[in-house]
Structure formats: structure tokens, C-alpha cells
Design a protein around this motif. Structure first.
Motif, PDB file in Angstrom:
ATOM      1  N   LYS A  70       0.806  -1.224   0.000  1.00 30.35           N
ATOM      2  CA  LYS A  70       0.000   0.000   0.000  1.00 30.35           C
ATOM      3  C   LYS A  70       0.839   1.275   0.000  1.00 30.35           C
ATOM      4  O   LYS A  70       1.883   1.341   0.653  1.00 30.35           O
ATOM      5  N   TYR A  71       0.308   2.273  -0.683  1.00 35.91           N
ATOM      6  CA  TYR A  71       0.793   3.663  -0.613  1.00 35.91           C
ATOM      7  C   TYR A  71       0.014   4.308   0.529  1.00 35.91           C
ATOM      8  O   TYR A  71      -1.198   4.439   0.458  1.00 35.91           O
ATOM      9  N   TRP A  72       0.712   4.681   1.581  1.00 32.45           N
ATOM     10  CA  TRP A  72       0.034   5.326   2.724  1.00 32.45           C
ATOM     11  C   TRP A  72       1.044   6.269   3.379  1.00 32.45           C
ATOM     12  O   TRP A  72       1.893   5.841   4.133  1.00 32.45           O
ATOM     13  N   GLY A  73       0.953   7.521   3.034  1.00 34.90           N
ATOM     14  CA  GLY A  73       1.922   8.530   3.489  1.00 34.90           C
ATOM     15  C   GLY A  73       2.576   9.162   2.276  1.00 34.90           C
ATOM     16  O   GLY A  73       3.004   8.454   1.356  1.00 34.90           O
ATOM     17  N   LYS A  74       2.561  10.502   2.257  1.00 33.41           N
ATOM     18  CA  LYS A  74       3.164  11.191   1.101  1.00 33.41           C
ATOM     19  C   LYS A  74       3.750  12.514   1.542  1.00 33.41           C
ATOM     20  O   LYS A  74       3.405  13.049   2.594  1.00 33.41           O
ATOM     21  N   ALA A 117      -2.654  -5.385   4.220  1.00 36.25           N
ATOM     22  CA  ALA A 117      -3.995  -4.831   4.458  1.00 36.25           C
ATOM     23  C   ALA A 117      -4.187  -4.516   5.937  1.00 36.25           C
ATOM     24  O   ALA A 117      -4.705  -3.458   6.304  1.00 36.25           O
ATOM     25  N   MET A 118      -3.750  -5.452   6.777  1.00 43.05           N
ATOM     26  CA  MET A 118      -3.957  -5.235   8.214  1.00 43.05           C
ATOM     27  C   MET A 118      -3.059  -4.100   8.715  1.00 43.05           C
ATOM     28  O   MET A 118      -3.457  -3.320   9.589  1.00 43.05           O
ATOM     29  N   LEU A 144      -2.196  -1.444   7.021  1.00 45.61           N
ATOM     30  CA  LEU A 144      -2.831  -0.186   6.621  1.00 45.61           C
ATOM     31  C   LEU A 144      -3.860   0.250   7.674  1.00 45.61           C
ATOM     32  O   LEU A 144      -3.882   1.405   8.108  1.00 45.61           O
ATOM     33  N   HIS A 145      -4.685  -0.695   8.105  1.00 43.45           N
ATOM     34  CA  HIS A 145      -5.725  -0.332   9.085  1.00 43.45           C
ATOM     35  C   HIS A 145      -5.133  -0.125  10.482  1.00 43.45           C
ATOM     36  O   HIS A 145      -5.612   0.738  11.231  1.00 43.45           O
ATOM     37  N   ALA A 146      -4.063  -0.850  10.804  1.00 41.77           N
ATOM     38  CA  ALA A 146      -3.388  -0.613  12.086  1.00 41.77           C
ATOM     39  C   ALA A 146      -2.825   0.798  12.119  1.00 41.77           C
ATOM     40  O   ALA A 146      -2.890   1.494  13.140  1.00 41.77           O
ATOM     41  N   LEU A 147      -2.307   1.253  10.984  1.00 41.31           N
ATOM     42  CA  LEU A 147      -1.762   2.621  10.919  1.00 41.31           C
ATOM     43  C   LEU A 147      -2.874   3.643  11.137  1.00 41.31           C
ATOM     44  O   LEU A 147      -2.681   4.654  11.808  1.00 41.31           O
ATOM     45  N   MET A 148      -4.046   3.368  10.573  1.00 37.66           N
ATOM     46  CA  MET A 148      -5.157   4.305  10.762  1.00 37.66           C
ATOM     47  C   MET A 148      -5.595   4.340  12.216  1.00 37.66           C
ATOM     48  O   MET A 148      -5.890   5.382  12.758  1.00 37.66           O
ATOM     49  N   MET A 149      -5.621   3.150  12.839  1.00 32.18           N
ATOM     50  CA  MET A 149      -6.072   3.091  14.240  1.00 32.18           C
ATOM     51  C   MET A 149      -5.075   3.779  15.162  1.00 32.18           C
ATOM     52  O   MET A 149      -5.447   4.278  16.214  1.00 32.18           O
ATOM     53  N   THR A 150      -3.791   3.781  14.784  1.00 28.84           N
ATOM     54  CA  THR A 150      -2.764   4.354  15.672  1.00 28.84           C
ATOM     55  C   THR A 150      -2.413   5.785  15.289  1.00 28.84           C
ATOM     56  O   THR A 150      -1.409   6.315  15.734  1.00 28.84           O
ATOM     57  N   SER A 151      -3.220   6.422  14.451  1.00 28.34           N
ATOM     58  CA  SER A 151      -3.005   7.840  14.128  1.00 28.34           C
ATOM     59  C   SER A 151      -3.721   8.690  15.171  1.00 28.34           C
ATOM     60  O   SER A 151      -4.462   8.181  16.010  1.00 28.34           O
ATOM     61  N   ASP A 152      -3.493   9.976  15.128  1.00 22.48           N
ATOM     62  CA  ASP A 152      -4.129  10.892  16.072  1.00 22.48           C
ATOM     63  C   ASP A 152      -4.860  11.987  15.294  1.00 22.48           C
ATOM     64  O   ASP A 152      -4.200  12.848  14.730  1.00 22.48           O
ATOM     65  N   PRO A 153      -6.221  11.965  15.211  1.00 25.85           N
ATOM     66  CA  PRO A 153      -7.097  10.978  15.825  1.00 25.85           C
ATOM     67  C   PRO A 153      -7.020   9.625  15.121  1.00 25.85           C
ATOM     68  O   PRO A 153      -6.673   9.551  13.940  1.00 25.85           O
ATOM     69  N   GLY A 154      -7.365   8.584  15.862  1.00 27.35           N
ATOM     70  CA  GLY A 154      -7.380   7.244  15.273  1.00 27.35           C
ATOM     71  C   GLY A 154      -8.712   6.983  14.591  1.00 27.35           C
ATOM     72  O   GLY A 154      -9.741   7.510  15.001  1.00 27.35           O
ATOM     73  N   VAL A 166      -6.973 -18.209  -1.660  1.00 31.68           N
ATOM     74  CA  VAL A 166      -7.703 -16.946  -1.815  1.00 31.68           C
ATOM     75  C   VAL A 166      -7.384 -16.097  -0.588  1.00 31.68           C
ATOM     76  O   VAL A 166      -7.377 -16.594   0.530  1.00 31.68           O
ATOM     77  N   CYS A 167      -7.058 -14.820  -0.828  1.00 28.13           N
ATOM     78  CA  CYS A 167      -6.731 -13.946   0.304  1.00 28.13           C
ATOM     79  C   CYS A 167      -7.526 -12.657   0.197  1.00 28.13           C
ATOM     80  O   CYS A 167      -8.142 -12.383  -0.827  1.00 28.13           O
ATOM     81  N   PHE A 168      -7.488 -11.874   1.301  1.00 29.59           N
ATOM     82  CA  PHE A 168      -8.216 -10.607   1.247  1.00 29.59           C
ATOM     83  C   PHE A 168      -7.237  -9.444   1.229  1.00 29.59           C
ATOM     84  O   PHE A 168      -6.109  -9.559   1.702  1.00 29.59           O
ATOM     85  N   THR A 169      -7.683  -8.324   0.663  1.00 29.00           N
ATOM     86  CA  THR A 169      -7.013  -7.057   0.907  1.00 29.00           C
ATOM     87  C   THR A 169      -8.085  -5.986   1.089  1.00 29.00           C
ATOM     88  O   THR A 169      -9.267  -6.213   0.816  1.00 29.00           O
ATOM     89  N   LEU A 170      -7.643  -4.840   1.612  1.00 20.83           N
ATOM     90  CA  LEU A 170      -8.565  -3.748   1.953  1.00 20.83           C
ATOM     91  C   LEU A 170      -7.977  -2.443   1.460  1.00 20.83           C
ATOM     92  O   LEU A 170      -6.757  -2.289   1.403  1.00 20.83           O
ATOM     93  N   ASP A 171      -8.843  -1.497   1.135  1.00 19.57           N
ATOM     94  CA  ASP A 171      -8.393  -0.124   0.925  1.00 19.57           C
ATOM     95  C   ASP A 171      -8.733   0.645   2.198  1.00 19.57           C
ATOM     96  O   ASP A 171      -9.046   0.046   3.206  1.00 19.57           O
ATOM     97  N   ALA A 172      -8.741   1.959   2.107  1.00 22.54           N
ATOM     98  CA  ALA A 172      -9.015   2.753   3.305  1.00 22.54           C
ATOM     99  C   ALA A 172     -10.528   2.809   3.544  1.00 22.54           C
ATOM    100  O   ALA A 172     -11.141   3.869   3.513  1.00 22.54           O
TER     101      ALA A 172
END
Ligand code: DP6
Length: 360
Positions: A26-30, A265-266, A268-278, A304-310
């Protein structure tokens, strides 16, 4: 054909379609402007796409800003205008000819907007393709070959939305400086024949879990990475994951593919949960799907596997030869978790495509 003194048409229309893409790493942060903090790799989709028609007319006066009208499925959409204005202000230096024309942009998606399917990726790549095509028509000396066209359009689209720059290429693309030859932070390139045949025709079943607009835009999410305490670890992990994924894609190693894609994928969502605000962008039904998927994989050994976007929607990625088994599994077990029982049966696609053009 009516021609100006520069011998180019005064008005014209071009129409292009461009697909969404699904990121594996994932691209997450620029940083400014739309420079990714880490490289990313995506599969290009086929069914989830935007179709954009660009009509231009020469004006007698030239303004410092680009003048445009925008229609989405035939209707004005004032809420999209600020994003388009920012985009045009970023590209005007590279495309100064745009000041001499009035633009009318009409766009439609084959999937619900803000459903968590990367609509900005297909929208901005389709728009960039029309603008680069227009440039080749109104300014014939700028003629480029197909590969240059893609690279230029990819760079322009990045200025509208980062992930858009990966949508131009068949099958898979890589964006951001990395160990892979030819990569750049400014544009994406195709992975070409780097892909093992195991991945040809790869499927993506997109389960629409919740279609309300996102709680946080991905642009805001990227900015939260500036203060995220795990950011630097993440950026180096992404570099390592790119190297691992390149080996996996070359060897056709599906077992490792499943592990890496789900971990990304996980993360990416862990990063969102640990942001401020989460933020928690997952829905309880997202977790239900993941649990059912893991049980299905254990029972059937189908990779078969899963992935997620934001967002809450789930992408199920799997080899084409298991389409019947996985689609039956969706219809029998997973569809109950989809909003209005909606899901999209998508697959790897060919990238951005020209539909038509005419000039006057
Ligand atoms: C989670 O490309 O939508 O889908 O550059 O601000 O427009 P902007 O963000 P965007 O971010 C996409 C993030 C992602 C992961 C990915 O596609 O790589």
C-alpha cells in the motif's frame, strides 16, 4: 476541419476509459506534491472503471486558471470542483496550453462513488489520459509513443490522486523508487513480463460491505502519517515488502503472496487506528468476512486472500482457475455480509484505453 494559425483544430472531443486498481503493497503517506513515502504495487482491475469524455473549445482570452465544467453521470457535482481545481493548478505548469481552451468534462463510473473502491484512481487516470491525448492533438509536436504516453499520463494523474498513476498498465504496476529497474516517485511503470503465469487473469471479488461515504478521506489519512509514531518503521517495512513481493510475483509463490497481501492490508488499518485521531474504517461485517474466508481457505486449501483499501469493503484475490469455487462461497456464505447483497466480480485488466476522438 477549421484550423487556427498554428494549424490545429479549435475544438475536439476525446473519450477514454480507465480502471481502478487494487494495491498489494500500500501507498500510505506522502510528501508534497504527491510524492509517496514508499513504493507500492497494484493489480489493474477491469470492470470497476471510469469513462471520461473531454470536450474542448478554443477561447479568445487566456486566463491564469483552467476554465472547466464538470458533469458526473450527466449532473453537476459542485463537491468535486475543489479537487479538480487543485489538480488543474498543479498541472498547469506542464500543460500551459490548457489556458487557451474551455473544457467540458463528463464522467461516469461503473461502480458506486465513495464505496471504498478507489474511485479517485480511475477518475484521475481517465481524466489525465484525455488531457494528454488532447495535448497531442492541439500540439502535434508533443507526439509521443505509447510507452511515453503512459508515463506522461501517469505523472499527470499522480498530481490528481497518487494511486491513479498505477491504473495505466496491463495486469500490474509499480510506483515509487525501488529496487525494480526504471521505477520513479513521479510516475508508475508496468510490471510487464515480471509476472509469473500463475497471476495471469487473477480475480478480484469486491464485496461491498458498507457504501456510506468514508469517515476520513485518503488524502487526510496520508497526512496523519506525518505524526504517526510507527511511520518510519512502516516506510522501511514497505520497502522490504516490495522486494519480497517482486520475488513472489516472479516465482508464482501463492502461499507467500497470501501472507504478504493480508499483512499489508492489516498494517494499513493498524496505521489508521494508531493515528491521532485514530480511525476505525473496518465494519463488523468486514471482520465476519475475514473470519469466514480464513475458515474457507483452511478447509479447501484454495489460495484466496483478502485485501482492503481505506474503507470497510473487502477484495478477495485468487487465481482464475478457482472462480467457480470462490464465487459459490461468496454466494452461499459471504453475500449476507454485503450491503444490499452487492459485490463486483472483477479481474485483472488491460489498463487505460482510448474509446473515441473527433475534432472540428
Ligand atoms: C489505501 O491515491 O486515494 O488506497 O494521493 O491523496 O489521492 P491521494 O490518495 P489515494 O490513496 C490511496 C491509498 C490506498 C492504498 C493504495 O491504493 O496504494
Amino acid at each position: 476541419m477549421k484550423q487556427t494559425k498554428e494549424n490545429t483544430p479549435d475544438s475536439g472531443i476525446v473519450q477514454w476509459e480507465s480502471p481502478s486498481n487494487i494495491a498489494l503493497v500500500k501507498y500510505w503517506g506522502k510528501s508534497d506534491i504527491q510524492i509517496p513515502k514508499n513504493p507500492s504495487i497494484s493489480f489493474t482491475l477491469q470492470e470497476a472503471k471510469t469513462i471520461t469524455r473531454l470536450e474542448w473549445k478554443r477561447k479568445n482570452t487566456s486566463r491564469s486558471q483552467v476554465e472547466f465544467d464538470f458533469l458526473f453521470h450527466g449532473n453537476e457535482k459542485p463537491e468535486f470542483i475543489p479537487k479538480l481545481e487543485v489538480f488543474f493548478s498543479r498541472i498547469i505548469e506542464q500543460m500551459p496550453f490548457l489556458k487557451n481552451y474551455h473544457l467540458r468534462i463528463s464522467s461516469e463510473n461503473t461502480f458506486p462513488h465513495s464505496s471504498g473502491i478507489a474511485s479517485s484512481a480511475s477518475a484521475m487516470s481517465a481524466l489525465a489520459a484525455t488531457l494528454v491525448d488532447m495535448e497531442m492533438i492541439v500540439n502535434p509536436s508533443s507526439k509521443t509513443d505509447q510507452e511515453d504516453f503512459r508515463i506522461y499520463a501517469s505523472e499527470i494523474s499522480r498530481l490528481g490522486s497518487g494511486s491513479a498513476c498505477r491504473s495505466f498498465y496491463p495486469e500490474a504496476a509499480i510506483w515509487g523508487q525501488s529496487s525494480f529497474s526504471g521505477t520513479s516517485d513521479r510516475y508508475a511503470i508496468g510490471l510487464g513480463d515480471h509476472l509469473h503465469p500463475e497471476f495471469h487473469g487473477y480475480r478480484d471479488a469486491i464485496l461491498l460491505i458498507e457504501q456510506s461515504p468514508k469517515a476520513v478521506t485518503s488524502t487526510a489519512g496520508h497526512h496523519l502519517m506525518e505524526e504517526n509514531p510507527y511511520a518510519s518503521v512502516r516506510f522501511s517495512q514497505a520497502q522490504e515488502n516490495i522486494d519480497r513481493l517482486l520475488v513472489i510475483l516472479k516465482k508464482g509463490d501463492l502461499e507467500e503472496f497470501v501472507k504478504l497481501v493480508e499483512a499489508e492490508a492489516m498494517t494499513l488499518h493498524a496505521l489508521m487506528m494508531t493515528s491521532d485521531p485514530g480511525y476505525i474504517l473496518l465494519h463488523p461485517r468486514t471482520l465476519e468476512v475475514i473470519q469466514h474466508l480464513h475458515a474457507f481457505r483452511k478447509d479447501t486449501r484454495i489460495p484466496v486472500c483478502f485485501t482492503l483499501d481505506a474503507g470497510p469493503n473487502v477484495h478477495l484475490l485468487y487465481p482464475e482457475k478457482y472462480t467457480i469455487e470462490v464465487e459459490d462461497f461468496i454466494k452461499n456464505e459471504l453475500i449476507q455480509f454485503c450491503q444490499d447483497r452487492q459485490w463486483i466480480s472483477d479481474r485483472m485488466g488491460e489498463g487505460t484505453k482510448k474509446l473515441s476522438s473527433s475534432t472540428k
